[in-house]
Design a protein around this motif. Sequence first.
Motif, short mmCIF file in Angstrom:
data_model
loop_
_atom_site.label_atom_id
_atom_site.label_comp_id
_atom_site.label_asym_id
_atom_site.label_seq_id
_atom_site.Cartn_x
_atom_site.Cartn_y
_atom_site.Cartn_z
N ILE B 209 0.83 -1.20 0.00
CA ILE B 209 0.00 0.00 0.00
C ILE B 209 0.87 1.25 0.00
O ILE B 209 0.63 2.19 -0.77
CB ILE B 209 -0.96 -0.04 1.20
CG1 ILE B 209 -2.03 -1.07 0.90
CG2 ILE B 209 -1.57 1.33 1.46
CD1 ILE B 209 -2.80 -1.51 2.09
N SER B 210 1.91 1.25 0.83
CA SER B 210 2.71 2.47 0.86
C SER B 210 3.52 2.62 -0.43
O SER B 210 3.81 3.73 -0.84
CB SER B 210 3.59 2.52 2.10
OG SER B 210 4.56 1.53 2.07
N SER B 211 3.86 1.49 -1.09
CA SER B 211 4.57 1.62 -2.36
C SER B 211 3.68 2.27 -3.42
O SER B 211 4.12 3.12 -4.18
CB SER B 211 5.00 0.25 -2.87
OG SER B 211 5.83 -0.36 -1.94
N ASP B 216 2.33 6.95 -6.58
CA ASP B 216 1.35 7.96 -6.95
C ASP B 216 1.90 9.36 -6.67
O ASP B 216 1.85 10.25 -7.51
CB ASP B 216 0.11 7.73 -6.07
CG ASP B 216 -1.16 7.83 -6.87
OD1 ASP B 216 -1.10 7.50 -8.08
OD2 ASP B 216 -2.17 8.24 -6.29
N GLU B 217 2.44 9.53 -5.47
CA GLU B 217 2.98 10.83 -5.09
C GLU B 217 4.13 11.23 -6.00
O GLU B 217 4.24 12.38 -6.42
CB GLU B 217 3.47 10.79 -3.64
CG GLU B 217 2.34 10.88 -2.63
CD GLU B 217 2.80 10.57 -1.22
OE1 GLU B 217 4.01 10.39 -1.01
OE2 GLU B 217 1.93 10.50 -0.34
N LEU B 218 4.98 10.26 -6.33
CA LEU B 218 6.12 10.54 -7.19
C LEU B 218 5.65 10.98 -8.57
O LEU B 218 6.17 11.94 -9.15
CB LEU B 218 7.01 9.30 -7.30
CG LEU B 218 8.30 9.49 -8.09
CD1 LEU B 218 9.26 10.38 -7.34
CD2 LEU B 218 8.94 8.15 -8.41
N VAL B 220 2.83 12.39 -9.36
CA VAL B 220 2.27 13.74 -9.28
C VAL B 220 3.40 14.76 -9.20
O VAL B 220 3.40 15.78 -9.90
CB VAL B 220 1.33 13.87 -8.06
CG1 VAL B 220 0.94 15.32 -7.84
CG2 VAL B 220 0.10 13.01 -8.26
N ALA B 221 4.41 14.46 -8.35
CA ALA B 221 5.53 15.39 -8.19
C ALA B 221 6.28 15.58 -9.51
O ALA B 221 6.70 16.68 -9.85
CB ALA B 221 6.49 14.88 -7.11
N MET B 222 6.42 14.48 -10.28
CA MET B 222 7.13 14.59 -11.55
C MET B 222 6.33 15.40 -12.55
O MET B 222 6.87 16.23 -13.28
CB MET B 222 7.42 13.19 -12.11
CG MET B 222 8.61 12.52 -11.43
SD MET B 222 8.73 10.78 -11.80
CE MET B 222 9.49 10.82 -13.41
N GLU B 223 5.02 15.16 -12.56
CA GLU B 223 4.18 15.92 -13.49
C GLU B 223 4.15 17.39 -13.12
O GLU B 223 4.14 18.25 -13.98
CB GLU B 223 2.76 15.35 -13.51
CG GLU B 223 2.65 14.24 -14.51
CD GLU B 223 1.22 13.86 -14.81
OE1 GLU B 223 0.33 14.28 -14.05
OE2 GLU B 223 1.02 13.14 -15.78
N ALA B 224 4.12 17.65 -11.80
CA ALA B 224 4.09 19.04 -11.35
C ALA B 224 5.35 19.77 -11.80
O ALA B 224 5.36 20.99 -11.91
CB ALA B 224 3.97 19.09 -9.83
N ARG B 225 6.41 19.02 -12.05
CA ARG B 225 7.63 19.66 -12.54
C ARG B 225 7.79 19.45 -14.04
O ARG B 225 8.89 19.46 -14.57
CB ARG B 225 8.84 19.11 -11.77
CG ARG B 225 8.79 19.59 -10.34
CD ARG B 225 10.10 19.42 -9.67
NE ARG B 225 10.11 18.25 -8.81
CZ ARG B 225 11.21 17.72 -8.30
NH1 ARG B 225 12.37 18.24 -8.61
NH2 ARG B 225 11.16 16.68 -7.54
N CYS B 226 6.66 19.22 -14.69
CA CYS B 226 6.58 19.19 -16.14
C CYS B 226 7.35 18.04 -16.79
O CYS B 226 7.84 18.16 -17.91
CB CYS B 226 7.06 20.50 -16.76
SG CYS B 226 6.12 21.90 -16.21
#
Lengths: 284, 267
Positions: B209-211, B216-218, B220-226
């Motif tokens: 679950i934490s993976s 998911d978080e990674l 989003v973070a990558m997309e947020a940095r284009c």
Amino acid sequence: MKVEGLTHVYSQGTPFQTTAIKNVSFELYKGQVAAVIGHTGSGKSTLIQHLNALIKPTEGRVLFKGRDINASKENMKAVRADVGLVFQYPEYQLFEETVYRDIAFGPKNQGLSEKEIDERVHRAAGFVGIEQRYLQVSPFELSGGQKRRAAIAGVIAMMPEVLILDEPMAGLDPAGREGIMANLMSYHEATGAALLIVTHSMDDAARYASRMIVMDHGTVALDGPTAEVFSHGEELTKMGLAVPTASLIADRLRQLGVPLEGSIYTLDLLEKEILRLRGGRENA
Amino acid sequence: MLKDITLGQYFPGDTPIHRLDPRTKILLVVFYIVALFNASGFLTYGIMAAALITAQALARIRPSALLKGMKPVIMIIVLTAVLNLFYTPGEVIFQFWILKITREGVKTAFFMVLRIMMLISCTFMLTYTTSPISLTDGLETLLSPLKRIGLPVHELAMMMSIALRFIPTLIEETEKIMSAQKARGAQFDTGGIIDKAKAMLPILVPLFISSFRRADELAVAMEARCYHGGQGRTRLRELRYAPGDFAAIGLGVGLVVLVIILSRMGL
């Protein structure tokens, strides 16, 4: 519970060797509510993992009811039932299909009967304020705060005589923090269990704990009743710890010439003192 | 205990080997493996061993670190040795019941063990002296011609570096969850195989679950940095061959040619 000369060295004999805690001694009495405070890296988390034999001390002993908890496998097993440890962000350890079964995991490992397990699950859920209808729900469908409660219930269900919590309020909103603390206090009052709460928040420590153990660089810097510890304001600041908000307000008021008396470290105490002064003036 | 895993570990340093371009080092490993499989006698194996020892000394990697890397494959090495020892036909020098040891068997077993150990050592030399980031960078550039035939090289390299990056995180997480479940009275080292497998459940479920949450978080973070894949992406560190790299590649090619010629001559 007694801790004697506890020292723990990580990765001994390698270049990464670090001493996490050094010669720590203290005693925790039955039914006490104590807070362990200290800034990041002061050895709090290492310390509490020693208290139920999850890590073995490099030097020193941990005694529970007079017995060395690391002396034998039986002692280690017994102490894990009597000393409950709730880790930081405990919601990440939930794994069962239903909240009920997750809370039942601890008691089941204790080898209790079905009936007893059932009773304990309901009792633990009651303490942390999880409603009956949530017990058959998957823990992963709960909200963050409820998950945290469910995870704490999983430890409370073992009915430990000492409940240790590592930052139980981290990452929760103020209402959630207060709720969880109220739950913990109700467990403490109902069972007479001792609580040991690791926290960053001086305000929370001041409000709930009657005793404080301040850790700094792996040693116990200050240990005593809450009021006494907060009278060492300067030392606390030097260790990078904040003084409770109420103390700051009281100090400022004193500077402005308000004659506040006594040691003030919670908003309740501050309110009482101000009311007393005002009452006094009106009477005069 | 889990922290002792050395797989893919990087020892930072500033030696001629560390400074080589990652592409050079990957190519050298390939050359070395080719040469190794062509080696056939004492002389050629001796040359291969000398090359490895020179590289190890230049990189200042302790021999014990290389030997530690052998631990996981010790069974394979032993098995290879035993099979070759008993099943190579030839002149019998020792016989016990149905077991026969031949002169040829001793020789092949010795060389096979040497070959496996040198093979592992040379790949470990690569990971010990090259940081995971430059390793994947090097691999990506080396494989980039394959983009033409539709292989998603950049994506593969990115997956590899993310996987490498999260190994320590996962280990740490596993230890934390194990402690938490132990605190609730879970036991991982008692009972039979089925009990042990069952006991893994309280660790694996939270870990998965934490993976997923982390992935998911990674993302989003990558997309947020284009981040949008490899198309038109520039690098912080451009890989550039230095004179040393050409020299090293020259030596590597020389080694392959020398070993092939010598072994053809039956040495």
